[in-house]
Enzyme design. Structure first.
Site, PDB file in Angstrom:
ATOM      1  N   ASN B 381       0.823  -1.195   0.000  1.00 18.41           N
ATOM      2  CA  ASN B 381       0.000   0.000   0.000  1.00 18.41           C
ATOM      3  C   ASN B 381       0.867   1.258   0.000  1.00 18.41           C
ATOM      4  O   ASN B 381       0.989   1.931  -1.032  1.00 18.41           O
ATOM      5  CB  ASN B 381      -0.938  -0.015   1.219  1.00 18.41           C
ATOM      6  CG  ASN B 381      -1.870   1.176   1.254  1.00 18.41           C
ATOM      7  OD1 ASN B 381      -1.825   2.037   0.392  1.00 18.41           O
ATOM      8  ND2 ASN B 381      -2.708   1.226   2.263  1.00 18.41           N
ATOM      9  N   ASP B 382       1.511   1.531   1.138  1.00 19.37           N
ATOM     10  CA  ASP B 382       2.292   2.773   1.259  1.00 19.37           C
ATOM     11  C   ASP B 382       3.347   2.922   0.163  1.00 19.37           C
ATOM     12  O   ASP B 382       3.600   4.034  -0.298  1.00 19.37           O
ATOM     13  CB  ASP B 382       2.981   2.812   2.623  1.00 19.37           C
ATOM     14  CG  ASP B 382       1.980   3.058   3.751  1.00 19.37           C
ATOM     15  OD1 ASP B 382       0.914   3.629   3.471  1.00 19.37           O
ATOM     16  OD2 ASP B 382       2.276   2.677   4.894  1.00 19.37           O
ATOM     17  N   VAL B 383       3.941   1.806  -0.262  1.00 18.85           N
ATOM     18  CA  VAL B 383       5.039   1.904  -1.224  1.00 18.85           C
ATOM     19  C   VAL B 383       4.557   2.273  -2.629  1.00 18.85           C
ATOM     20  O   VAL B 383       5.354   2.434  -3.540  1.00 18.85           O
ATOM     21  CB  VAL B 383       5.866   0.599  -1.299  1.00 18.85           C
ATOM     22  CG1 VAL B 383       6.520   0.312   0.035  1.00 18.85           C
ATOM     23  CG2 VAL B 383       5.014  -0.569  -1.751  1.00 18.85           C
ATOM     24  N   SER B 422       1.670   3.653   7.518  1.00 19.14           N
ATOM     25  CA  SER B 422       1.962   5.056   7.773  1.00 19.14           C
ATOM     26  C   SER B 422       0.718   5.800   8.241  1.00 19.14           C
ATOM     27  O   SER B 422       0.799   6.910   8.729  1.00 19.14           O
ATOM     28  CB  SER B 422       2.492   5.720   6.512  1.00 19.14           C
ATOM     29  OG  SER B 422       1.455   5.764   5.557  1.00 19.14           O
TER      30      SER B 422
END
Lengths: 103, 455
Positions: B381-383, B422
């Protein structure tokens, strides 16, 4: 007895070797890098062996023996798990053969 | 035995051990390197046993054998998804080994106070920190950042106490101070790792790896052993470089990670007005199968969620079907911090028989998303969050991300629209070219494979 400055020289140069060798490692193999460095950090076993290798059974020797066991776990475990991981990394052809075998 | 023979053997061993790391420059040479490392280690141990420094063989041999059996068995049994825990545990044992040697040295009357206490200190921190990291990764304690008021102040006070006790010990050599030092260092190790959350684990494991190397250096200085110094320094450098790479890949500072609590301040859902009213499109696995089989190029982006769902094998099967039945070009894109330790995804994919030529690092593949028909994001997700490129106020701003949004169609395999580690919302979920595939990573992929194989 080795002079402290000789040891510091060796240490500094070893840091440089480590720096360049480690930057050369491909990112795909960073996990094996960790387990190999786990294994070779087991080199403290030499210190443990020297402490444990005396003839008299006393507290330092007992502590040394425990240290030998712990360091040996690192060495054997580290190399073995690296070996296992590295066997998995295959090129296209090898992977296809492997796929056929498992079917 | 002459001193020259011992020195020569140590030199040979050092060269072989360095070559074992050097071999990791490519998968082709890595296995040979690993074997050279084993030979180097065997030489070092045998020569030390044979030297006059060791005069008793029964117990020492038994100790090596015991450790060898435990180590080999656990290495053979461990699942590749649990690799990070195992590396953490091994780091901890290495640190503990250094602690025992240091204590034994002091009891036996060693005068090298500074070197020995450094070995003890670093070893104890590595041991305690690794145990916490292990417990978190294994799920024994919450993987979330554990923070309490005054934590940083307490850590600072502890660090000051450790340094002062260390100095006083070096001056007067009192044994009781040495034990106090050991206790303080263990406490410091525990408190340093507790506030660090799950996704920061790659950094923590790398740092602890470095510590176990520096501890060996300390013991090497105290015993005047050059091999310990050389190898310890190399392991230390390796851990330090890996931490640097991980920290950079998250665009965070080392102090930021160490002080911990990432995501804590942002955990309140950040619903910016823009995305609030938007609706994410969702699709069925059959739709995904249809779009992918008609694509020319599919890039798969695996993340930690894939590892948790154990979806790597079925994922590899999907890629194989797409390639063999439909002639699709399938590649994998790996973000440096995907997984719980450096390179974790590469190992999991290799385990599922994915050839390493198909697996690419972020900087090597990022440009290819523009020419890809499909980006299949599974458990990540965050990446992939484009806010890292566009929103300077976002906590992940500046972090290098995979440009998945440039692909014609983006599939997100996810349980829900929840934020990632995050705590930042991912606007990609609401993009026009994104289709959400809700569900367990493994089940969804299984359904896609079933749909592909019907044809």
């Amino acid at each position: 007895m080795t002079d402290i400055w000789t040891l510091l020289t060796i240490f500094t140069l070893a840091c440089f070797i480590g720096y360049y060798v480690v930057w050369g490692v491909t990112p795909a193999l960073h996990s094996p890098l960790m387990s190999v460095s786990n294994a070779i950090s087991g080199i403290v076993i030499l210190g443990a062996l020297i402490t444990a290798g005396t003839d008299v059974m006393n507290l330092p020797k007992a502590l040394g023996l425990v240290a030998v066991v712990l360091a040996a776990i690192n060495i054997f475990g580290g190399f073995a798990v690296s070996h296992r991981m590295l066997l998995m990394f295959k090129k296209k052809k090898q992977a296809e053969n492997k796929n056929r075998e498992t079917k | 035995m002459s001193c020259g023979f011992l020195s020569f053997s140590y030199l040979l061993s050092a060269v072989l051990l360095i070559l074992s790391i050097r071999g990791l420059a490519s998968p082709e040479t890595a296995r040979r390197g690993n074997i050279l490392g084993m030979i180097g280690m065997a030489i070092a141990i045998l020569v030390t046993m044979y030297s006059p420094m060791v005069t008793e063989y029964g117990w020492t041999f038994l100790a090596i054998l015991t450790g060898g059996i435990i180590g080999t068995l656990s290495a053979w049994k461990v699942k590749m998804t649990s690799l990070p825990q195992m590396v953490a545990a091994f780091n901890g044992l290495g640190g503990l080994s250094a602690v025992f040697i240091a204590i034994a040295e002091i009891i036996a009357g060693s005068q090298t106070y500074l070197e020995t206490s450094l070995g003890l200190l670093i070893g104890a921190v590595a041991f305690a920190g690794s145990m916490v990291a292990f417990a978190k990764l294994q799920g024994l304690i919450s993987a979330k950042a554990i923070v309490f008021p005054g934590q940083q102040l307490l850590n600072l006070a502890l660090a000051v106490a450790v340094v002062s006790v260390c100095i006083v010990f070096c001056l007067n050599g009192s044994h009781s101070l040495f034990y106090i030092l050991a206790g303080l260092a263990v406490l410091l190790g525990l408190l340093l790792v507790l506030p660090i959350g799950g996704a920061d684990m790659p950094v923590v494991i790398s740092i602890l790896n470095a510590y176990s190397g520096w501890a060996a250096v300390g013991i090497g200085f105290s015993l005047n052993n050059t091999l310990l110094i050389i190898i310890g320094a190399i392991v230390g450098a390796s851990g330090a470089i890996l931490s640097y790479i991980m920290v950079k890949a998250m665009n965070r500072s080392l102090t930021g990670v160490m002080l911990g609590g990432f995501g804590v301040n942002n955990s309140k859902t950040r619903t910016s007005g823009e995305t609030e009213n938007k609706v994410a499109k969702s699709g069925s696995p059959e739709d995904a199968a249809f779009i992918m089989e008609n694509a020319n190029k599919v890039i798969i982006v695996p993340g930690y969620g894939m590892a948790v769902a154990q979806a790597q094998h079925i994922l590899a099967e999907m890629a194989k079907d797409l390639h063999e039945k439909f002639g699709v070009d399938v590649k994998y894109a790996i973000h440096p911090v995907a997984g719980r330790m450096p390179g974790h995804m590469n190992v999991l994919l290799a385990e599922a028989n994915v050839p390493y030529e198909d697996v690419f690092e972020l900087e090597d593949i990022n440009r290819e998303f523009a020419t890809a028909d499909v980006a299949y994001v599974i458990g990540a997700n965050d990446v992939t969050n484009p806010l890292a490129k566009t929103d300077p106020s976002s906590p992940i701003y500046g972090m290098p991300v995979l440009d998945v949004e440039k692909a014609k169609t983006v599939f997100f395999v996810k349980r829900s629209l929840a934020t990632g580690y995050s705590g930042v919302e991912n606007p990609l979920f609401y993009a026009d070219n994104t289709i959400m595939l809700y569900g367990d990573a493994k089940k969804v992929t299984e359904q896609i494979v079933a749909a592909l194989e019907k044809k």
